[in-house]
Design an enzyme around this catalytic site. Structure first.
Site, mmCIF file in Angstrom:
data_model
loop_
_atom_site.group_PDB
_atom_site.id
_atom_site.type_symbol
_atom_site.label_atom_id
_atom_site.label_comp_id
_atom_site.label_asym_id
_atom_site.label_seq_id
_atom_site.Cartn_x
_atom_site.Cartn_y
_atom_site.Cartn_z
ATOM 1 N N LYS A 265 92.184 30.171 8.931
ATOM 2 C CA LYS A 265 92.914 31.136 8.081
ATOM 3 C C LYS A 265 92.320 32.093 7.575
ATOM 4 C CE LYS A 265 96.405 28.227 7.574
ATOM 5 N NZ LYS A 265 98.012 28.580 7.644
ATOM 6 N N HIS B 23 106.202 26.410 14.375
ATOM 7 C CA HIS B 23 105.359 26.228 13.323
ATOM 8 C C HIS B 23 105.438 24.461 13.060
ATOM 9 C CE1 HIS B 23 104.975 25.423 8.784
ATOM 10 N NE2 HIS B 23 103.810 25.819 9.000
#
Length: 398
Positions: A198, A328
Site C-alpha cells: 500500500k 479484486h
C-alpha cells in the site's frame, strides 16, 4: 395435398404433441438459506483511506452466504461481502430478493439475474442492489458446475490450469517497514508470484522510501505492485507515477477516485508503468466506461458487480479491448474466472478467508492452481457456522 406430405404432417403433429419441452423437464429451486457471518481480523487493517481520515481501520468483514437446493437434489454455495459497513443492509435486501428464486429453473441464471435486478430496481442497478444479488448468482454457477461434475473454470472454458498470484495482506500502511520486509520475505518463500504494498502516505517521500526498500529486497525482476486506494488527485497522482517509474512496477493501483475513468485513462497513456483500477465499481455499466477510457488493468470483483453473470460480460468486453485482468479479493471465486480469461491475468492472494471453508487452494511456483473439485470447490467450515450472526430459510427444507 399429396398423400406423402399429409402423412409426414400427421406424423410430425403426433411427435410434437407427445414431446416434452425444456421447461417441462426442468429442475426447480425449492430451498434457499441465507446466512450473515462476521469474519474477525486478527489485526485492524489500515490503508490510505484510514490515513486521510475518510475511513476507520478494518476490523471485520461481513459475509452473506447463499445456499441453494433444487427439487432434484442439486446444491450450490455462493457469497457476497462488505467491509466496514453495509453487511446488514445487504443481508436485508437479499432476504427481500430470495423468494423470487423459489420455483425457478436453476439453469436459467441470466433470467434469474434479470428478475432479481428488476425486483430491486427502485434502489438502482449498482451498489447494494447488485451486491445483494451476488450470493445467489454465484451459488447458481457453483451448482451448474457441480451438476456437470466440473470445476467452474472448466465449465466456463479454462485457458489455463493455474494463475499467477500476488500477495497484498503483508504490505498495509499500519505495518512498519521492517515488518513489511519480513512479510515480503515470508510471502516469497511460500511460493507467491508477486508482491503488492500500500501507498498513499500524506508524505510521498515515505511511499517512495518504502517502495524502494521492497524493490531492493525483491531484486529487479520480481513482480511488484503498489496501491494508493484512490487517495490522490490528478496532480499528485502524476507526480507519484513519475517517481514510481524508477521501480519497474507491474502496476500502480487506484491512483485516482474509482469513478475518474478519464483520469485513469490519461495516466495509462502518459506513463510506461501500467495503471490498474476497478475494484470499487459495482456494475457492468461502470466497468464498461472504465474499459473504454483506456486503463491497462481492470480489477472487477464478482461479489461487488452482482456475481459471475455480469463478471463474464466484463471479461468479454475487457478481452475485446485488450485490457489485462487482475480481479479484486475473493480468490476462491476469481481463480476460476481468471483461468478462463484470454490474456494472462493475475490473482490477488488473501489468506483471510481461509477459516470460512473446509478446503484450501494450492499455491506453487508463483501460481494458484485450479482445484479438481466440482463447482467452486468449497464448503462452509464449522468456524464459519460459529461466526454466523443470523440465518433465514425460504421454501421447502431439504
Amino acid at each position: 395435398m399429396d398423400m406423402a406430405v399429409e402423412s409426414n404432417v400427421v406424423s410430425y403433429a403426433k411427435v410434437a404433441a407427445g414431446a416434452r419441452t425444456a421447461a417441462d423437464s426442468a429442475d426447480r429451486i425449492d430451498w434457499v438459506q441465507l446466512s450473515l457471518v462476521y469474519l474477525p481480523l486478527a489485526t485492524p487493517v489500515s490503508d490510505a483511506k484510514v490515513l486521510t481520515g475518510v475511513q476507520k481501520p478494518l476490523t471485520e468483514i461481513a459475509f452473506i452466504f447463499a445456499e441453494i437446493r433444487t427439487r432434484d437434489g442439486h446444491e450450490g454455495l455462493g457469497f457476497g461481502y462488505s467491509k466496514r459497513a453495509g453487511g446488514p443492509g445487504m443481508y436485508a435486501h437479499a432476504k427481500e430478493l430470495a423468494p423470487n428464486l423459489i420455483g425457478e429453473d436453476p439453469n436459467d441464471i441470466q433470467k434469474i439475474f434479470t428478475k432479481l435486478i428488476w425486483a430491486g430496481a427502485s434502489m438502482g442497478r449498482a451498489g447494494l442492489t447488485t451486491q445483494a444479488i451476488s450470493p445467489f448468482d454465484i451459488a447458481l454457477w457453483d451448482m451448474k458446475a457441480r451438476r456437470a461434475k466440473l470445476p467452474l473454470a472448466k465449465l466456463l472454458g479454462a485457458q489455463r490450469d493455474s494463475v499467477q498470484c500476488y500477495n497484498t495482506s503483508g504490505g498495509y500502511l499500519h505495518t512498519e517497514l521492517p515488518q513489511v520486509l519480513k512479510n515480503v520475505e515470508t510471502s516469497r518463500e511460500s511460493g507467491i508470484g508477486g508482491i503488492k504494498i500500500k501507498v498513499g502516505q500524506p508524505d510521498l517521500g515515505i511511499d517512495v522510501k518504502r517502495v524502494g526498500e521492497v524493490r531492493r529486497l525483491l531484486g529487479d525482476n520480481f513482480p511488484l505492485m503498489v496501491d494508493a486506494n484512490q487517495q490522490w488527485d490528478r496532480q499528485k497522482a502524476t507526480r507519484a507515477c513519475r517517481q514510481f517509474e524508477a521501480f519497474d512496477l507491474t502496476w500502480i493501483e487506484e491512483p485516482l477516485d474509482a469513478h475518474d475513468f478519464e483520469g485513469h485513462g490519461q495516466l495509462a497513456e502518459r506513463f510506461d508503468t501500467a495503471i490498474a483500477t476497478g475494484e470499487m465499481l459495482t456494475s457492468f455499466d461502470e466497468h464498461a466506461q472504465l474499459i473504454m477510457a483506456g486503463t491497462d488493468f481492470i480489477q472487477p470483483d464478482a461479489p461487488r458487480v452482482g456475481g459471475i453473470t455480469p463478471f463474464l460480460k466484463i471479461m468479454a468486453l475487457g478481452e475485446y479491448q485488450r485490457r489485462k485482468l487482475a480481479p479484486h479479493f475473493a480468490m476462491e471465486i476469481h481463480l476460476h474466472l481468471a483461468a478462463a480469461y484470454g490474456i494472462e491475468p493475475w490473482l490477488e492472494h488473501f489468506e483471510w478467508l481461509g477459516p470460512l471453508f473446509n478446503e484450501q487452494l494450492q499455491l506453487k511456483n508463483g501460481r494458484m492452481h485450479v482445484p479438481d473439485r466440482p463447482g467452486l470447490g468449497f464448503s462452509l467450515s464449522e468456524q464459519a457456522i460459529a461466526w454466523r450472526a443470523e440465518k433465514t430459510e425460504f421454501g421447502k427444507r431439504p
